[in-house]
Design a protein around this motif. Structure first.
Motif, short mmCIF file in Angstrom:
data_model
loop_
_atom_site.label_atom_id
_atom_site.label_comp_id
_atom_site.label_asym_id
_atom_site.label_seq_id
_atom_site.Cartn_x
_atom_site.Cartn_y
_atom_site.Cartn_z
N PHE A 55 1.26 5.16 1.49
CA PHE A 55 0.84 6.00 2.60
C PHE A 55 1.34 7.41 2.39
O PHE A 55 2.49 7.62 2.00
CB PHE A 55 1.39 5.44 3.92
N GLU A 61 1.22 1.10 8.37
CA GLU A 61 1.55 2.46 8.81
C GLU A 61 2.84 2.52 9.61
O GLU A 61 3.59 3.49 9.50
CB GLU A 61 0.40 3.04 9.66
N VAL A 79 2.49 10.66 4.17
CA VAL A 79 3.04 11.01 5.48
C VAL A 79 3.40 12.49 5.46
O VAL A 79 4.05 12.97 4.53
CB VAL A 79 4.28 10.16 5.81
N SER A 113 0.83 -1.20 0.00
CA SER A 113 0.00 0.00 0.00
C SER A 113 0.87 1.25 0.00
O SER A 113 2.04 1.21 0.37
CB SER A 113 -0.88 0.03 1.24
N THR A 150 6.07 4.85 8.66
CA THR A 150 6.66 5.82 9.59
C THR A 150 8.17 5.62 9.69
O THR A 150 8.95 6.57 9.62
CB THR A 150 6.02 5.68 10.99
N ASP A 198 0.96 13.15 10.54
CA ASP A 198 -0.14 12.37 9.99
C ASP A 198 0.37 11.26 9.08
O ASP A 198 1.27 11.50 8.27
CB ASP A 198 -1.09 13.28 9.23
N VAL A 199 -0.18 10.06 9.23
CA VAL A 199 0.09 8.95 8.33
C VAL A 199 -1.27 8.43 7.87
O VAL A 199 -2.09 8.02 8.69
CB VAL A 199 0.87 7.81 9.03
N ALA A 200 -1.53 8.50 6.57
CA ALA A 200 -2.83 8.07 6.05
C ALA A 200 -2.63 7.27 4.78
O ALA A 200 -1.69 7.49 4.02
CB ALA A 200 -3.70 9.28 5.75
N ALA A 201 -3.53 6.34 4.55
CA ALA A 201 -3.48 5.56 3.32
C ALA A 201 -3.77 6.47 2.14
O ALA A 201 -4.74 7.22 2.13
CB ALA A 201 -4.50 4.44 3.37
N ALA A 202 -2.87 6.46 1.17
CA ALA A 202 -3.03 7.31 -0.02
C ALA A 202 -3.98 6.62 -1.00
O ALA A 202 -4.04 5.38 -1.07
CB ALA A 202 -1.67 7.55 -0.68
N SER A 225 5.85 16.66 3.12
CA SER A 225 4.76 15.75 2.80
C SER A 225 5.30 14.78 1.75
O SER A 225 5.86 15.22 0.74
CB SER A 225 3.57 16.52 2.26
N THR A 268 5.01 10.51 -0.01
CA THR A 268 4.27 9.27 -0.17
C THR A 268 5.27 8.13 -0.19
O THR A 268 6.26 8.18 -0.92
CB THR A 268 3.46 9.28 -1.48
#
Length: 63
Positions: free
Chosen positions: A4, A28, A6, A2, A32, A54-58, A20, A22
């Motif tokens: 992410f 996650e 970040v 996946s 990180t 912030d760490v989110a699925a892109a 920022s 990816t």
């Protein structure tokens, strides 16, 4: 794997600089760790000088 998105900031000469990026990782926690190693090696920083906000699925792009 996946992707992410970040974001965070790191300590620089002029205070803090925001970033920022990816990264591709299985989860996650690994994303990180990769950001810590990438930003740290690029800018000669220690982990304590990097703050990850912030760490989110892109959203994955389909071809």
């Amino acid at each position: 794997m996946s992707q992410f998105a970040v974001s965070g900031r790191f300590q620089s000469r002029d205070g803090f600089s925001e970033f920022s990026t990816t990264v591709e990782a299985p989860n996650e926690d690994v994303a990180t760790e990769r950001v810590y190693t990438d930003i740290g090696s690029q800018h000669g920083l220690k982990r304590t000088q990097i703050e990850i906000d912030d760490v989110a699925a892109a959203a994955e792009a389909t071809a």
